[in-house]
Every structure is written in structure tokens, then in C-alpha cells.
Write a protein that holds these residues in place. Structure first.
Motif, mmCIF file in Angstrom:
data_model
loop_
_atom_site.group_PDB
_atom_site.id
_atom_site.type_symbol
_atom_site.label_atom_id
_atom_site.label_comp_id
_atom_site.label_asym_id
_atom_site.label_seq_id
_atom_site.Cartn_x
_atom_site.Cartn_y
_atom_site.Cartn_z
ATOM 1 N N MET A 117 12.729 -11.027 7.281
ATOM 2 C CA MET A 117 13.516 -10.135 6.424
ATOM 3 C C MET A 117 15.001 -10.234 6.716
ATOM 4 S SD MET A 117 11.013 -6.793 6.544
ATOM 5 C CE MET A 117 12.062 -5.721 5.529
ATOM 6 N N ARG A 118 15.339 -10.808 7.889
ATOM 7 C CA ARG A 118 16.742 -10.977 8.287
ATOM 8 C C ARG A 118 17.186 -12.440 8.256
ATOM 9 N NH1 ARG A 118 14.632 -7.481 12.474
ATOM 10 N NH2 ARG A 118 15.533 -5.367 12.384
ATOM 11 N N ASP A 119 16.297 -13.328 7.862
ATOM 12 C CA ASP A 119 16.592 -14.760 7.922
ATOM 13 C C ASP A 119 17.372 -15.167 6.675
ATOM 14 O OD1 ASP A 119 16.340 -17.637 7.578
ATOM 15 O OD2 ASP A 119 14.875 -17.569 9.205
ATOM 16 N N ALA A 120 18.668 -15.380 6.831
ATOM 17 C CA ALA A 120 19.536 -15.658 5.685
ATOM 18 C C ALA A 120 19.109 -16.920 4.946
ATOM 19 C CB ALA A 120 20.988 -15.772 6.150
ATOM 20 N N THR A 141 2.483 -8.162 3.960
ATOM 21 C CA THR A 141 3.890 -7.813 4.164
ATOM 22 C C THR A 141 4.846 -8.885 3.652
ATOM 23 O OG1 THR A 141 3.779 -8.683 6.423
ATOM 24 C CG2 THR A 141 3.404 -6.321 6.128
ATOM 25 N N GLY A 142 4.312 -9.935 3.050
ATOM 26 C CA GLY A 142 5.177 -10.883 2.365
ATOM 27 C C GLY A 142 6.007 -10.214 1.285
ATOM 28 N N SER A 143 5.500 -9.110 0.721
ATOM 29 C CA SER A 143 6.285 -8.396 -0.290
ATOM 30 C C SER A 143 7.558 -7.805 0.307
ATOM 31 C CB SER A 143 5.448 -7.297 -0.945
ATOM 32 O OG SER A 143 4.974 -6.361 0.009
ATOM 33 N N LEU A 144 7.539 -7.482 1.600
ATOM 34 C CA LEU A 144 8.763 -6.978 2.236
ATOM 35 C C LEU A 144 9.818 -8.067 2.325
ATOM 36 C CD1 LEU A 144 7.307 -4.807 5.150
ATOM 37 C CD2 LEU A 144 7.642 -4.209 2.732
ATOM 38 N N ILE A 145 9.382 -9.300 2.524
ATOM 39 C CA ILE A 145 10.329 -10.417 2.562
ATOM 40 C C ILE A 145 10.921 -10.642 1.175
ATOM 41 C CG2 ILE A 145 10.615 -12.853 3.120
ATOM 42 C CD1 ILE A 145 8.254 -12.539 5.088
ATOM 43 N N LEU A 146 10.069 -10.591 0.142
ATOM 44 C CA LEU A 146 10.599 -10.663 -1.218
ATOM 45 C C LEU A 146 11.590 -9.529 -1.465
ATOM 46 C CD1 LEU A 146 7.474 -11.500 -3.426
ATOM 47 C CD2 LEU A 146 9.288 -13.056 -2.689
ATOM 48 N N GLY A 147 11.230 -8.322 -0.998
ATOM 49 C CA GLY A 147 12.111 -7.179 -1.183
ATOM 50 C C GLY A 147 13.436 -7.353 -0.465
ATOM 51 N N PRO A 169 9.846 1.273 -0.726
ATOM 52 C CA PRO A 169 10.932 1.989 -1.425
ATOM 53 C C PRO A 169 12.310 1.722 -0.837
ATOM 54 C CG PRO A 169 9.058 3.440 -1.085
ATOM 55 C CD PRO A 169 8.797 2.195 -0.276
ATOM 56 N N LEU A 170 12.389 1.449 0.459
ATOM 57 C CA LEU A 170 13.685 1.130 1.064
ATOM 58 C C LEU A 170 14.270 -0.159 0.499
ATOM 59 C CD1 LEU A 170 12.850 1.881 4.823
ATOM 60 C CD2 LEU A 170 14.015 3.385 3.171
ATOM 61 N N LEU A 171 13.419 -0.985 -0.107
ATOM 62 C CA LEU A 171 13.834 -2.273 -0.651
ATOM 63 C C LEU A 171 13.936 -2.236 -2.176
ATOM 64 C CD1 LEU A 171 11.500 -4.338 1.671
ATOM 65 C CD2 LEU A 171 13.990 -4.143 1.892
ATOM 66 N N GLY A 172 13.836 -1.033 -2.736
ATOM 67 C CA GLY A 172 14.008 -0.873 -4.174
ATOM 68 C C GLY A 172 12.761 -1.048 -5.003
ATOM 69 N N ALA A 173 11.601 -1.242 -4.356
ATOM 70 C CA ALA A 173 10.349 -1.417 -5.086
ATOM 71 C C ALA A 173 9.654 -0.080 -5.301
ATOM 72 C CB ALA A 173 9.424 -2.371 -4.328
ATOM 73 N N VAL A 251 5.366 -2.123 11.891
ATOM 74 C CA VAL A 251 5.928 -1.084 11.025
ATOM 75 C C VAL A 251 7.350 -0.744 11.449
ATOM 76 C CG1 VAL A 251 5.682 1.303 10.238
ATOM 77 C CG2 VAL A 251 3.650 -0.143 10.491
ATOM 78 N N ALA A 252 7.555 -0.582 12.756
ATOM 79 C CA ALA A 252 8.894 -0.228 13.249
ATOM 80 C C ALA A 252 9.890 -1.342 12.963
ATOM 81 C CB ALA A 252 8.835 0.045 14.742
ATOM 82 N N GLY A 253 9.478 -2.580 13.200
ATOM 83 C CA GLY A 253 10.370 -3.709 12.961
ATOM 84 C C GLY A 253 10.705 -3.884 11.492
ATOM 85 N N ALA A 254 9.708 -3.721 10.616
ATOM 86 C CA ALA A 254 9.941 -3.864 9.194
ATOM 87 C C ALA A 254 10.831 -2.742 8.661
ATOM 88 C CB ALA A 254 8.623 -3.899 8.442
ATOM 89 N N THR A 255 10.618 -1.536 9.173
ATOM 90 C CA THR A 255 11.436 -0.413 8.734
ATOM 91 C C THR A 255 12.891 -0.627 9.125
ATOM 92 O OG1 THR A 255 9.533 1.093 8.945
ATOM 93 C CG2 THR A 255 11.724 2.096 8.888
ATOM 94 N N GLU A 256 13.121 -1.054 10.367
ATOM 95 C CA GLU A 256 14.488 -1.303 10.819
ATOM 96 C C GLU A 256 15.139 -2.410 9.999
ATOM 97 O OE1 GLU A 256 16.887 -2.661 14.870
ATOM 98 O OE2 GLU A 256 14.714 -2.344 14.917
ATOM 99 N N ALA A 257 14.377 -3.485 9.740
ATOM 100 C CA ALA A 257 14.924 -4.595 8.966
ATOM 101 C C ALA A 257 15.275 -4.165 7.546
ATOM 102 C CB ALA A 257 13.935 -5.746 8.932
ATOM 103 N N ALA A 258 14.445 -3.309 6.961
ATOM 104 C CA ALA A 258 14.700 -2.844 5.594
ATOM 105 C C ALA A 258 15.939 -1.966 5.523
ATOM 106 C CB ALA A 258 13.494 -2.089 5.074
ATOM 107 N N ARG A 259 16.278 -1.307 6.599
ATOM 108 C CA ARG A 259 17.410 -0.384 6.611
ATOM 109 C C ARG A 259 18.722 -1.044 6.978
ATOM 110 N NH1 ARG A 259 14.207 4.686 9.512
ATOM 111 N NH2 ARG A 259 13.426 5.634 7.578
ATOM 112 N N THR A 260 18.656 -2.315 7.413
ATOM 113 C CA THR A 260 19.889 -2.990 7.845
ATOM 114 C C THR A 260 20.333 -4.012 6.810
ATOM 115 O OG1 THR A 260 18.555 -4.612 9.074
ATOM 116 C CG2 THR A 260 19.358 -2.699 10.269
#
Length: 260
Positions: A117-120, A141-147, A169-173, A251-260
Motif C-alpha cells: 500500500m506504500r510501494d510507489a 486484501t488486494g482491494s486495499l492495494i487497489l484502494g 472506507p479510509l480509501l474511498g471505497a 489489520v493494524a498495518g493496513a489501517t496505518e497505511a491507509a491513513r498515511t
């Protein structure tokens, strides 16, 4: 019959089904996501360290017959990529070697999701190829990467239950508690095993329901799980707490990544 023989026979049968039912177009043939029927489907499936192998291997097995010579396993660099259980898969193409025009762009999930989720480089690749792809898809959780790539803003989507309602929802979905969710040309599946359902549903859109039924029969996909514990509601509080403990770092890692 050895496993390689079985795999080859499955692909041959799927290809034969494609020929037999090639004239049968899906009901959505004229909708976004339609793909020409007179050539192999062009599919790119992303590999990354810490992915869940089954997220990719199940769909790949069911979709391979659609894409003889045009199914690309893509990673930052070609070569072996270790999954989250240590099983290694082989990327056939690096990002820069992947064809720009795709029919299906596919992203698996796994414990490595927060890093991706952070890989440019990966997010840039997804944005560029999604703009031209007929279908943009994910499992778990591939959808989080798309998000994280900005590709699910305003789209209905699903993911693994542990992150679906809190992180999407943090990613606009717009989170949806369904096994497979179609919204325009975005297709997302719930956790891990739902990838098989996504592959069949997508195959039906690409080559018609009879192709998908044939692929399902070749794979003998007729699940009869020994336990009804595939969702928190089915599993009950005690089992869900045990699963939550296992999934907490993700969950914790994905949440943090979505918020940054």
C-alpha cells in the motif's frame, strides 16, 4: 495422473470450452469490461513478497484457459517471490516488461499488503495499467492495494472481513459484505477462498456462463467444508477472537497505511 498432467489437462479442457462456447457472449458484452472474443484474454496478475499464494493460484488455475500465451505474472522484478507462508511463486515479467494493454489486472492480498500500500512503484504501475484494463480485480486484501492506488474511490468493494468495514472506507471505497462485488469494471472478492468465486464470475463475463461452468467442473469445485466457520457470524465469538488475534498485525498495518 501426475499433478502436472492434471494441470495440463485442465487447461486443455478449459481452452476447448472456450472454443466451444466462444460464440456465447456474456450479458454484459456491450458494457464496460467487454473483451473481444476472437483472441486470448490478456491477464496480468501481481506478485509481491508476503502475498497469499492461494489468492492468486486459485484464480490463475481457473482463468489460465482463457489466456494461452498471454497470462503474465508480474512483480517488481522477474524471478521467485515468497508468499506469506514461505511458498515461492515465479514472476514471469517485471513491471516494465508487462504489456500496457490488458483485459484483466489482478491483485492478490496477504500479510505483505501494508507494505504494498506504500510501494510507489507498484501503485504507479497499477494506476497506469488500470486506466487501460477492461477489468480491474482483486482478492482479499488486494482491494486495499487497489484502494491505496486510488482505484476504488466511489466504488462498491469487498475485502477480507477483518479489514473490509474499517479500512476500505479510509480509501474511498464503499464496503459491501458480499463474496464477490462487481461495480462497473471493478471486481473485488472477499478473503482468500473467494478468489475461486471471482474467477468463475469473471470467466462468465469474459466467455459466457457455459465456459465458467465447464471450468468449474474441470476443477471439481463443489465445496462441502467440514465446518461452517467461514465468517465471523458462522464461527461465533470465541473462534472470531482467535482469528482476530492472528490477523491483528495485518489489520493494524493496513489501517496505518491507509491513513498515511
Amino acid at each position: 495422473m501426475t499433478p502436472p498432467d492434471l494441470s495440463r489437462r485442465a487447461m486443455i479442457a478449459a481452452a476447448a470450452a472456450a472454443a466451444a462456447f466462444g460464440a456465447a457472449r456474456s450479458e454484459a458484452a456491450d458494457a464496460p469490461g467487454s473483451v473481444p472474443q476472437d483472441r486470448p484474454t490478456r491477464i496480468a496478475m501481481i506478485l509481491y513478497p508476503g502475498m497469499t499464494a492461494l489468492d492468486l493460484v486459485g484464480p490463475q488455475a481457473l482463468l489460465a484457459g482463457l489466456a494461452p500465451g498471454s497470462l503474465y505474472l508480474v512483480a517488481r522484478s522477474a524471478g521467485t517471490v515468497a508468499s506469506d507462508t514461505g511458498l515461492s511463486l515465479v514472476a514471469t515479467h517485471a513491471f516494465e516488461a508487462c504489456p500496457p494493454e490488458l483485459d484483466v489486472l489482478f491483485v492478490p492480498g496477504g500479510d505483505g499488503t501494508p507494505d504494498q500500500m506504500r510501494d510507489a512503484a507498484l501503485l504507479a504501475f497499477l494506476r497506469a495499467h488500470a486506466a487501460r484494463a477492461a477489468w480491474v480485480t482483486s482478492v482479499c486484501t488486494g482491494s486495499l492495494i487497489l484502494g491505496a492506488a486510488g482505484l476504488l474511490k466511489g466504488y462498491r468493494a469487498t475485502s477480507h472481513w477483518c479489514v473490509r468495514d474499517a479500512v476500505l472506507p479510509l480509501l474511498g471505497a464503499v464496503p459491501v459484505a458480499e463474496r464477490v462485488v462487481f461495480d462497473r469494471n471493478r471486481v473485488t472478492a472477499a478473503g482468500i477462498s473467494a478468489g475461486l468465486d471471482l474467477a468463475l464470475a469473471l470467466a462468465a463475463r469474459l466467455r459466457g456462463p457455459d465456459y465458467a461452468r465447464t471450468a468449474q467442473l474441470v476443477a471439481e469445485y463443489a465445496p462441502e467444508p467440514p465446518f461452517q466457520a467461514g465468517t465471523p457470524a458462522q464461527a461465533g465469538p470465541a473462534i472470531t477472537r482467535a482469528a482476530d488475534a492472528i490477523l491483528a498485525p495485518l489489520v493494524a498495518g493496513a489501517t496505518e497505511a491507509a491513513r498515511t
